[in-house]
Design an enzyme around this catalytic site. Sequence first.
Site, PDB file in Angstrom:
ATOM      1  N   GLY A  75      63.380  34.781  19.907  1.00 56.96           N
ATOM      2  CA  GLY A  75      63.003  35.132  20.879  1.00 56.96           C
ATOM      3  C   GLY A  75      63.941  36.079  22.064  1.00 56.96           C
ATOM      4  NE  ARG A 110      44.485  44.822  35.883  1.00 62.17           N
ATOM      5  CZ  ARG A 110      46.487  44.815  35.396  1.00 62.17           C
ATOM      6  NH1 ARG A 110      46.880  44.555  34.711  1.00 62.17           N
ATOM      7  NH2 ARG A 110      45.781  46.775  35.769  1.00 62.17           N
ATOM      8  CG  ASN A 135      51.694  30.785  18.695  1.00 57.11           C
ATOM      9  OD1 ASN A 135      52.208  30.910  20.171  1.00 57.11           O
ATOM     10  ND2 ASN A 135      51.833  29.703  18.015  1.00 57.11           N
ATOM     11  CD  GLU A 142       8.967  43.555  72.853  1.00 63.91           C
ATOM     12  OE1 GLU A 142      10.211  42.978  72.825  1.00 63.91           O
ATOM     13  OE2 GLU A 142       8.019  43.557  72.135  1.00 63.91           O
ATOM     14  CG  ASN A 185      51.629  48.499  29.164  1.00 65.35           C
ATOM     15  OD1 ASN A 185      52.159  48.074  30.014  1.00 65.35           O
ATOM     16  ND2 ASN A 185      50.428  48.712  29.742  1.00 65.35           N
ATOM     17  CE1 TYR A 241      49.168  42.876  31.592  1.00 64.52           C
ATOM     18  CE2 TYR A 241      51.136  44.415  30.998  1.00 64.52           C
ATOM     19  CZ  TYR A 241      50.332  44.599  31.203  1.00 64.52           C
ATOM     20  OH  TYR A 241      49.216  45.660  31.653  1.00 64.52           O
ATOM     21  NE  ARG A 291      23.119  38.918  70.105  1.00 64.19           N
ATOM     22  CZ  ARG A 291      22.291  38.115  69.840  1.00 64.19           C
ATOM     23  NH1 ARG A 291      22.402  37.396  69.403  1.00 64.19           N
ATOM     24  NH2 ARG A 291      21.367  39.410  69.355  1.00 64.19           N
TER      25      ARG A 291
END
Length: 457
Positions: free
Chosen positions: A422, A332, A376, A153, A385, A365, A15
Amino acid sequence: MALNVVIMAAGKGTRMKSAHPKVLHRLAGRSLLQHVLDSCAGLGAARTVVITGHGAAQVEAAARGEGLRFVRQEPQLGTGHAIQQAVPALDDAAPTTLILNGDVPLIRSATAAALAQACGGEKLALLTIALADPTGYGRIVRAADGSVRGIVEHRDASDAQRQIREVYTGMMAAPTAALKRWVMALKNDNAQREYYLTDIVAMAVAEGVPVVATPATGETEVLGVNSPLQLADLERRFQRAQAETLMEAGVRLADPARFDMRGTLQCGSDVEIDINCVFEGRVTLGDGVRIGANCVVRDADIEAGAVLHPFTHVEGAHVGPGALVGPFARLRPGADLGEEVHIGNFVEVKNSTLAAGAKANHLAYLGDATVGPRVNYGAGSITANYDGAHKYRTVIGADVHVGSNCVLVAPVTLGDGATVGGGSTVSQDVPAGKLVVARARQVIIEGWQRPKKPAKG
Ligand code: UD1
Ligand code: MG
């Protein structure tokens, strides 16, 4: 008390309508069979024998426990036939044999111990319960003086016997030597042409061996899993019980019905957990930790005062005191955040250490990085990486400011106090305190005209 434990786990579970063996379906992150094995772990059994059949190799590979033995039952000709297969594996020096079911996962250790105790190597002890609707179960048949005479039974029961509400739960404890003798003498002359283990009750009575009924503490611990619906029902009962234990210890769950713990959760005081959170493996939450709605946290330590904002995913990470993470952040394995680190939305951190006060607030990341205090780290910046074969580290010194949309090509080191303009792609080390700009210089084109659409005519 020297004890054999036998767990019947050969059944197919038709089932469930699944390709997986029934006893390997998961409840709160553990297989049904593993719940039973874990409940028995403290009983000090001389031997634990698992009877496998459907998916035997898979079941045997998945089961975890000390000194487990497996016996195979192929084909499956009934519960009595199952125990016949286990007979050679039983330790004769253990006077009591406890029989449990691999698909009845929430049997309590204390109940299993009480059942074994009631047997005491001398009596046949049946775990029973009175049900409002006993349909399908084996009924406990008693004599006028109240003594147990047998189990009949459902399919073999008369109308009068079907009125009996006291049922056999499928779990018993029997004197080992007698059990061996009884099961080998079973016959299959019944409605299902099966060898019924339950027929040994009448044999015990005939031999004058006392039969005792031990009541279960409640329905939950004797419910079996035969369908996805029953599995989900037991999952909710189990989660509700865990939620209540946590709330009794002071943890504030926004809604105990929307809480899932598939492992262990250790909480300090004043912990708040919003709705729909899932905790897996081993998780610790320090004093005053707040977990927002819809977080998934696995194998992690979250220290005092830290906050996981909604929809944050954490695995194999350490979050320091007062850190703020999320919403929509992903930590992670190997992410190690220091005190008051801020990790904002759509930021992923893997195998990286961030020292106290470092911030990566948007769309970033950090992988294989060592980040100094108060750094910062700008929106859209990443550590590159991986060169396709190897991974390299990025070292970012104290008080570094990394602008937006930067690529830090590892291995690379940014000295203390360095600033990255930047849009820079940084592939060489930057000395402490210096500004690096590594992008094409801006050019103003004089006399340039934007193209025009031709006039309609
Ligand atoms: C059994 C009992 C019944 C009791 C009920 C409680 C018998 C004859 N009847 O009935 O009195 O009320 O449990 O749920 O024992 N299994 C094997 N090999 C087999 C058959 C079964 O390993 O050949 C395993 C199943 O996987 C399951 C357990 O034994 O874990 C019980 O078998 P099941 O078919 O569910 O027995 P019931 O008919 O429910
Ligand atoms: Mg059954």
